[in-house]
Design a protein around this motif. Structure first.
Motif, PDB file in Angstrom:
ATOM      1  N   VAL A 207      -0.788 -10.941  -6.020  1.00  0.00           N
ATOM      2  CA  VAL A 207      -2.152 -10.547  -5.630  1.00  0.00           C
ATOM      3  C   VAL A 207      -3.130 -11.123  -6.648  1.00  0.00           C
ATOM      4  N   ARG A 208      -4.129 -11.824  -6.152  1.00  0.00           N
ATOM      5  CA  ARG A 208      -5.173 -12.388  -7.004  1.00  0.00           C
ATOM      6  C   ARG A 208      -6.525 -11.803  -6.595  1.00  0.00           C
ATOM      7  N   VAL A 209      -7.380 -11.544  -7.577  1.00  0.00           N
ATOM      8  CA  VAL A 209      -8.688 -10.939  -7.307  1.00  0.00           C
ATOM      9  C   VAL A 209      -9.797 -11.873  -7.803  1.00  0.00           C
ATOM     10  N   LEU A 210     -10.769 -12.108  -6.950  1.00  0.00           N
ATOM     11  CA  LEU A 210     -11.982 -12.846  -7.323  1.00  0.00           C
ATOM     12  C   LEU A 210     -13.135 -11.850  -7.320  1.00  0.00           C
TER      13      LEU A 210
ATOM     14  N   GLN B  85      -2.373  -1.511  -7.471  1.00  0.00           N
ATOM     15  CA  GLN B  85      -1.233  -0.898  -8.151  1.00  0.00           C
ATOM     16  C   GLN B  85      -0.351  -0.150  -7.155  1.00  0.00           C
ATOM     17  N   ALA B  86      -0.963   0.541  -6.215  1.00  0.00           N
ATOM     18  CA  ALA B  86      -0.196   1.248  -5.187  1.00  0.00           C
ATOM     19  C   ALA B  86       0.520   0.266  -4.264  1.00  0.00           C
ATOM     20  N   PHE B  87      -0.124  -0.864  -3.966  1.00  0.00           N
ATOM     21  CA  PHE B  87       0.475  -1.883  -3.099  1.00  0.00           C
ATOM     22  C   PHE B  87       1.716  -2.477  -3.748  1.00  0.00           C
ATOM     23  N   ARG B  88       1.673  -2.704  -5.049  1.00  0.00           N
ATOM     24  CA  ARG B  88       2.785  -3.331  -5.756  1.00  0.00           C
ATOM     25  C   ARG B  88       4.042  -2.455  -5.771  1.00  0.00           C
ATOM     26  N   GLN B  89       3.879  -1.176  -5.626  1.00  0.00           N
ATOM     27  CA  GLN B  89       5.042  -0.294  -5.595  1.00  0.00           C
ATOM     28  C   GLN B  89       5.923  -0.593  -4.385  1.00  0.00           C
ATOM     29  N   ASP B  90       5.307  -0.953  -3.271  1.00  0.00           N
ATOM     30  CA  ASP B  90       6.057  -1.272  -2.052  1.00  0.00           C
ATOM     31  C   ASP B  90       6.331  -2.760  -1.903  1.00  0.00           C
ATOM     32  N   HIS B  91       5.505  -3.613  -2.521  1.00  0.00           N
ATOM     33  CA  HIS B  91       5.642  -5.067  -2.356  1.00  0.00           C
ATOM     34  C   HIS B  91       5.576  -5.757  -3.719  1.00  0.00           C
TER      35      HIS B  91
ATOM     36  N   SER C  54     -13.698  -3.167 -10.504  1.00  0.00           N
ATOM     37  CA  SER C  54     -13.436  -2.349 -11.690  1.00  0.00           C
ATOM     38  C   SER C  54     -13.173  -0.886 -11.342  1.00  0.00           C
ATOM     39  N   THR C  55     -13.165  -0.552 -10.039  1.00  0.00           N
ATOM     40  CA  THR C  55     -12.963   0.850  -9.651  1.00  0.00           C
ATOM     41  C   THR C  55     -11.875   0.977  -8.590  1.00  0.00           C
ATOM     42  N   PHE C  56     -12.235   0.769  -7.348  1.00  0.00           N
ATOM     43  CA  PHE C  56     -11.309   1.003  -6.234  1.00  0.00           C
ATOM     44  C   PHE C  56     -10.159   0.006  -6.181  1.00  0.00           C
ATOM     45  N   ILE C  57     -10.446  -1.272  -6.352  1.00  0.00           N
ATOM     46  CA  ILE C  57      -9.445  -2.321  -6.127  1.00  0.00           C
ATOM     47  C   ILE C  57      -8.232  -2.224  -7.056  1.00  0.00           C
ATOM     48  N   PRO C  58      -8.393  -2.034  -8.373  1.00  0.00           N
ATOM     49  CA  PRO C  58      -7.195  -1.954  -9.221  1.00  0.00           C
ATOM     50  C   PRO C  58      -6.229  -0.846  -8.814  1.00  0.00           C
ATOM     51  N   ALA C  59      -6.767   0.315  -8.476  1.00  0.00           N
ATOM     52  CA  ALA C  59      -5.904   1.423  -8.061  1.00  0.00           C
ATOM     53  C   ALA C  59      -5.180   1.090  -6.758  1.00  0.00           C
ATOM     54  N   ALA C  60      -5.894   0.431  -5.846  1.00  0.00           N
ATOM     55  CA  ALA C  60      -5.280   0.062  -4.565  1.00  0.00           C
ATOM     56  C   ALA C  60      -4.179  -0.974  -4.754  1.00  0.00           C
TER      57      ALA C  60
END
Length: 302
Positions: free
Chosen positions: A129-132, A118-124, A110-116
């Motif tokens: 991406v799936r999150v558990l 979103q930044a990853f999707r800009q390049d890829h 709920s903190t670090f991962i969503p922001a990371a």
């Protein structure tokens, strides 16, 4: 007598299809950048392996036999499928496509991962991406069983099967609302929390264990005003001025809309280390490796 095993090469199949489509050995040879004699040899060898004629050759015309027409249709479909598979594999290797599954704790989810992400999707953008989001106790089996590719969590110990790197090192802080008397301080001693209504995570949580260990080392006991199961609940209660809480600094950094303050805790200074882990014996996919490298770079840029 029929041959039980056919030794037909990909070159022979491509040569036959090229000639069938071009209607000429000369034009097909030019398209394939080989000599006409080499092309003719490939087609003759194909006919020999199949034990049938695929072309009727005359001085003026080149025509497919009945068997040749059927073979052309089958091989065009086969080679088309093969080309698509090859392209798909190249896309995966080039990190244009793929899938990566990240297992992480609810706080990080709920903190670090969503922001990371979103930044990853800009390049890829084509990588799924799936999150558990689960406690570490549930994430470890998921990693071993292959349900997730990467794990982002605080580890009490590192099993030999894991390869992990410190992703985030964050100081434990006092979290309070902006109007609280301690909000303007640069640091607060742990002992001062004994006079505050503390909203704590329930026992069994890694964060609660850190808090209890600090007070035990001080020879004191904290009696929480509230015990909750989720960090989000603790943050909401603090925002409602029901008390203060002890959390990693990033829990406030990614929840700025709540108007909370993070005040560094001292005496002692406690660091919480979040690690990025994967299984040693499992070769990461190109997408997983790309996410691994991205998370490390993203964390350094915070």
């Amino acid at each position: 007598m029929k041959k039980e095993n056919r030794n037909i090469s990909l070159k022979q199949m491509r040569a036959f299809v090229a000639v069938a489509q071009a209607g000429s050995f000369t034009r097909a040879a030019e398209q394939m950048f080989i000599t006409q004699s080499a092309l003719s040899s490939l087609v003759r060898n194909l006919e020999a392996e199949l034990d049938l004629r695929v072309f009727d050759r005359t001085t003026r015309r080149l025509e497919l036999t009945d068997a040749g027409r059927e073979l052309r249709q089958s091989l065009e479909q086969l080679l088309g499928d093969l080309d698509r598979i090859t392209t798909d594999l190249q896309d995966v290797t080039a990190i244009r496509r793929g899938r990566v599954r990240i297992g992480t704790t609810p706080l990080l989810a709920s903190t670090f991962i969503p922001a990371a992400i979103q930044a990853f999707r800009q390049d890829h953008p084509e990588i799924t991406v799936r999150v558990l989001d689960d406690p570490v106790a549930a994430l470890m089996p998921a990693l071993y069983e292959g349900d997730i590719d990467l794990m982002v969590a605080t580890l009490e110990s590192e099993p030999a099967e894991l390869s992990s790197t410190v992703l985030l090192s964050d100081r434990m802080v006092l979290v309070c609302d902006a109007a609280h008397p301690l909000a303007g301080r640069s640091e607060v001693g742990w002992a001062e929390l004994l006079a505050e209504p503390v909203i704590a995570l329930r026992k069994g949580s890694g964060l609660r264990a850190i808090t209890d260990q600090v007070f035990q080392a001080m020879g004191a006991e904290m009696l929480p005003a509230q015990e909750v199961s989720h960090v989000s609940t603790a943050l909401s209660m603090v925002a409602s001025r029901m008390g203060v809480s002890v959390l990693p600094a990033y829990s406030v950094r990614y929840n700025e809309g709540l108007g909370l303050r993070a005040v560094a805790l001292e005496a002692p200074v406690v660091q919480r280390h979040v690690r990025l882990a994967m299984l040693r014996q499992r070769t990461p996919s190109a997408a997983s490796q790309a996410m691994h490298d991205h998370l490390m770079a993203f964390a350094r840029g915070i």
